[in-house]
Design a protein around this motif. Structure first.
Motif, PDB file in Angstrom:
ATOM      1  N   UNK A  55      37.260   4.196 -29.462  1.00 37.39           N
ATOM      2  CA  UNK A  55      37.016   5.638 -29.386  1.00 37.39           C
ATOM      3  C   UNK A  55      35.663   5.968 -28.747  1.00 37.39           C
ATOM      4  N   UNK A  56      34.921   4.970 -28.332  1.00 37.38           N
ATOM      5  CA  UNK A  56      33.578   5.197 -27.793  1.00 37.38           C
ATOM      6  C   UNK A  56      33.636   5.757 -26.372  1.00 37.38           C
ATOM      7  N   UNK A  57      32.910   6.847 -26.174  1.00 36.34           N
ATOM      8  CA  UNK A  57      32.698   7.399 -24.835  1.00 36.34           C
ATOM      9  C   UNK A  57      31.209   7.425 -24.551  1.00 36.34           C
ATOM     10  N   UNK A  58      30.836   6.941 -23.393  1.00 33.17           N
ATOM     11  CA  UNK A  58      29.433   6.915 -22.996  1.00 33.17           C
ATOM     12  C   UNK A  58      29.152   8.130 -22.132  1.00 33.17           C
ATOM     13  N   UNK A  59      28.365   9.063 -22.678  1.00 34.82           N
ATOM     14  CA  UNK A  59      28.022  10.255 -21.933  1.00 34.82           C
ATOM     15  C   UNK A  59      26.988   9.902 -20.870  1.00 34.82           C
ATOM     16  N   UNK A  60      27.261  10.305 -19.641  1.00 32.88           N
ATOM     17  CA  UNK A  60      26.455   9.866 -18.502  1.00 32.88           C
ATOM     18  C   UNK A  60      24.989  10.251 -18.614  1.00 32.88           C
ATOM     19  N   UNK A  61      24.699  11.352 -19.319  1.00 28.76           N
ATOM     20  CA  UNK A  61      23.309  11.791 -19.428  1.00 28.76           C
ATOM     21  C   UNK A  61      22.455  10.771 -20.177  1.00 28.76           C
ATOM     22  N   UNK A  94      33.597  -0.451 -22.613  1.00 28.47           N
ATOM     23  CA  UNK A  94      33.598   0.919 -23.127  1.00 28.47           C
ATOM     24  C   UNK A  94      34.743   1.670 -22.454  1.00 28.47           C
ATOM     25  N   UNK A  95      35.661   2.255 -23.223  1.00 21.92           N
ATOM     26  CA  UNK A  95      36.883   2.791 -22.608  1.00 21.92           C
ATOM     27  C   UNK A  95      36.748   4.163 -21.965  1.00 21.92           C
ATOM     28  N   UNK A  96      35.762   4.962 -22.404  1.00 22.81           N
ATOM     29  CA  UNK A  96      35.614   6.326 -21.899  1.00 22.81           C
ATOM     30  C   UNK A  96      34.206   6.540 -21.355  1.00 22.81           C
ATOM     31  N   UNK A 152      39.167   3.486 -10.954  1.00 22.34           N
ATOM     32  CA  UNK A 152      39.220   2.077 -10.559  1.00 22.34           C
ATOM     33  C   UNK A 152      38.384   1.189 -11.473  1.00 22.34           C
ATOM     34  N   UNK A 153      37.453   1.787 -12.211  1.00 19.25           N
ATOM     35  CA  UNK A 153      36.699   1.037 -13.228  1.00 19.25           C
ATOM     36  C   UNK A 153      37.518   0.860 -14.502  1.00 19.25           C
ATOM     37  N   UNK A 154      38.683   1.498 -14.545  1.00 20.12           N
ATOM     38  CA  UNK A 154      39.554   1.377 -15.711  1.00 20.12           C
ATOM     39  C   UNK A 154      39.157   2.285 -16.858  1.00 20.12           C
ATOM     40  N   UNK A 155      38.388   3.334 -16.572  1.00 23.07           N
ATOM     41  CA  UNK A 155      37.892   4.231 -17.608  1.00 23.07           C
ATOM     42  C   UNK A 155      38.693   5.522 -17.661  1.00 23.07           C
ATOM     43  N   UNK A 156      38.654   6.167 -18.833  1.00 24.83           N
ATOM     44  CA  UNK A 156      39.174   7.520 -19.010  1.00 24.83           C
ATOM     45  C   UNK A 156      37.984   8.465 -19.185  1.00 24.83           C
ATOM     46  N   UNK A 157      38.196   9.728 -18.849  1.00 25.76           N
ATOM     47  CA  UNK A 157      37.138  10.735 -18.947  1.00 25.76           C
ATOM     48  C   UNK A 157      37.382  11.575 -20.191  1.00 25.76           C
ATOM     49  N   UNK A 158      36.404  11.594 -21.098  1.00 24.74           N
ATOM     50  CA  UNK A 158      36.568  12.341 -22.346  1.00 24.74           C
ATOM     51  C   UNK A 158      36.293  13.833 -22.166  1.00 24.74           C
ATOM     52  N   UNK A 159      35.340  14.169 -21.312  1.00 20.24           N
ATOM     53  CA  UNK A 159      35.030  15.583 -21.056  1.00 20.24           C
ATOM     54  C   UNK A 159      34.165  15.664 -19.806  1.00 20.24           C
ATOM     55  N   UNK A 196      39.134  17.215 -40.501  1.00 22.30           N
ATOM     56  CA  UNK A 196      39.556  18.465 -39.869  1.00 22.30           C
ATOM     57  C   UNK A 196      40.524  18.230 -38.720  1.00 22.30           C
ATOM     58  N   UNK A 197      40.917  16.983 -38.509  1.00 25.20           N
ATOM     59  CA  UNK A 197      41.992  16.694 -37.571  1.00 25.20           C
ATOM     60  C   UNK A 197      41.603  16.108 -36.238  1.00 25.20           C
ATOM     61  N   UNK A 198      40.298  15.873 -36.008  1.00 22.42           N
ATOM     62  CA  UNK A 198      39.900  15.322 -34.702  1.00 22.42           C
ATOM     63  C   UNK A 198      39.834  13.811 -34.754  1.00 22.42           C
ATOM     64  N   UNK A 199      40.595  13.170 -33.888  1.00 21.74           N
ATOM     65  CA  UNK A 199      40.602  11.709 -33.800  1.00 21.74           C
ATOM     66  C   UNK A 199      40.488  11.244 -32.352  1.00 21.74           C
ATOM     67  N   UNK A 200      39.836  12.049 -31.521  1.00 16.13           N
ATOM     68  CA  UNK A 200      39.686  11.712 -30.118  1.00 16.13           C
ATOM     69  C   UNK A 200      38.432  10.909 -29.838  1.00 16.13           C
ATOM     70  N   UNK A 201      38.039  10.830 -28.575  1.00 13.76           N
ATOM     71  CA  UNK A 201      36.838  10.072 -28.198  1.00 13.76           C
ATOM     72  C   UNK A 201      35.586  10.627 -28.859  1.00 13.76           C
ATOM     73  N   UNK A 202      34.651   9.729 -29.150  1.00 17.67           N
ATOM     74  CA  UNK A 202      33.360  10.117 -29.717  1.00 17.67           C
ATOM     75  C   UNK A 202      32.291   9.805 -28.672  1.00 17.67           C
ATOM     76  N   UNK A 203      31.640  10.831 -28.180  1.00 13.50           N
ATOM     77  CA  UNK A 203      30.668  10.659 -27.102  1.00 13.50           C
ATOM     78  C   UNK A 203      29.278  10.386 -27.651  1.00 13.50           C
ATOM     79  N   UNK A 204      28.647   9.354 -27.128  1.00 11.82           N
ATOM     80  CA  UNK A 204      27.225   9.116 -27.397  1.00 11.82           C
ATOM     81  C   UNK A 204      26.451   9.821 -26.285  1.00 11.82           C
TER      82      UNK A 204
END
Length: 268
Positions: free
Chosen positions: A5-11, A30-32, A54-61, A233-241
Motif C-alpha cells: 500500500x506504500x506510495x512515494x510522494x514525489x515531493x 515501491x508499488x505506487x 514502464x517502471x511498473x508503478x501505479x499513480x495514487x494521486x 472509516x472505509x479507506x484501504x487504498x494507497x498510503x502516501x509518504x
C-alpha cells in the motif's frame, strides 16, 4: 502496514526528476508514486505517464489542483481552466484522484474565500465526472491559512463535500495537517465513504512550517492510531509518504526510499 500500500510522494525527493524517482521506486519495490504537477511541466505529460507505466508503478494521486480564491472573476475563471488541465493530467497519468490545495484569501474576507473554494469545486464537478477523476479536498494546518488554504480542518472539508453531495468530491487526510484537531476522530468517522487519500509523515520541531516535516517516528503524531481510524472509516487504498524537508531533498532518492520503507513498516 504492508508495503503493497506504500506510495512515494514525489515531493519527498523534490530535487530529483520524475524519472529518477520512478526508477528508484521500481528498484526498491515501491508499488505506487504520487507526482506533482511542477515535475510534469518539465516534460510532456504523456511521456511522464509512459515513464511511470514502464517502471511498473501505479499513480495514487496527482498534486495539485485548487487555488480557487482570486480578486477578480477573470482570475477565478483562469484558475478553473488550470484545474481542468490538472484533471486531464490526472486522467492521462492513470489516477482517479486530484488533490486540491484550496488556496488563500485574496483579501481579509476569509469566509468569502471559503465560499469561492466551494463554488470553484462545484464548477469542476461535471468535467471531473466526464474524465473519471475525483476531487480530494485536503485541509491544511491553520498555519497555512494565510498563503495556501483557507480550508484548515477536516470538518470544513467534510462540510463542503456534504453540501456538494457528489461522488466526485471527497477528502484527503494528511496527518501533518490534522493531527492537532480535537475533533479529528469524529471527523474521520464522518468522512466515511468519501476518503480519497491518506498521507503520512511526522510533526517535529518547526522552523519553517512548510519544510519541517519529519520521517514517521521522529515526531509527535499518533500515526498508527490515525491510520486505524481512517481504515475503520472505509479507506484501504494507497498510503502516501509526503515529506517536505530539505534534509531529505538533499539525499539520493534511493536512500530516502529505503528509510521510508523501514519507517512505514514500523510506524504506519
Amino acid at each position: 502496514m504492508e508495503l503493497s500500500r506504500l506510495s512515494y510522494n514525489q515531493i519527498t525527493s523534490d530535487h530529483h526528476s520524475l524519472e529518477e524517482v520512478a526508477q528508484a521506486c521500481a528498484v526498491e519495490g515501491v508499488p505506487y508514486m504520487a507526482p506533482w504537477r511542477h515535475k510534469l511541466n518539465q516534460e510532456n505529460v504523456v511521456e511522464s505517464a509512459r515513464i511511470i507505466r514502464e517502471a511498473g508503478l501505479k499513480v495514487s494521486s496527482l498534486c495539485r489542483g485548487g487555488m480557487f480564491p482570486a480578486a477578480t472573476e477573470t482570475e477565478r475563471l483562469a484558475r478553473l481552466d488550470d484545474n481542468r488541465r490538472a484533471i486531464d493530467e490526472a486522467a492521462e497519468l492513470g489516477t482517479d484522484v486530484l488533490v486540491l490545495v484550496c488556496g488563500p484569501s485574496p483579501d481579509r474576507d476569509i469566509e468569502g474565500a471559503r465560499a469561492m473554494v466551494e463554488k470553484g469545486i462545484e464548477a469542476l464537478i461535471p468535467y471531473a465526472e466526464e474524465r473519471h477523476v475525483k476531487l480530494g479536498i485536503e485541509p491544511l494546518h491553520p498555519v497555512f491559512a494565510g498563503d495556501r488554504s483557507v480550508i484548515s480542518t477536516l470538518g470544513q472539508a467534510n462540510d463542503i463535500a456534504e453540501r456538494l453531495a457528489s461522488p466526485q468530491v471527497g477528502v484527503v487526510i494528511d496527518v501533518y495537517h490534522v493531527w492537532w484537531d480535537p475533533r479529528l476522530y469524529q471527523e474521520i468517522e464522518r468522512s466515511k465513504g468519501r476518503i480519497l487519500g491518506f498521507h503520512v509523515n511526522d510533526w517535529i520541531k518547526v522552523t519553517d512550517p512548510l519544510t519541517s516535516r519529519g520521517m514517521m517516528g521522529d515526531g509527535v503524531i499518533e500515526i498508527n492510531r490515525i491510520r486505524q481510524a481512517v481504515e475503520k472509516a472505509g479507506y484501504n487504498g494507497p498510503v502516501e509518504v509526503e515529506i517536505l524537508n530539505h534534509a531529505f531533498w538533499n539525499l539520493p532518492c534511493e536512500e530516502t526510499i529505503k528509510q521510508t520503507k523501514a519507517r512505514f513498516l514500523e510506524y504506519v
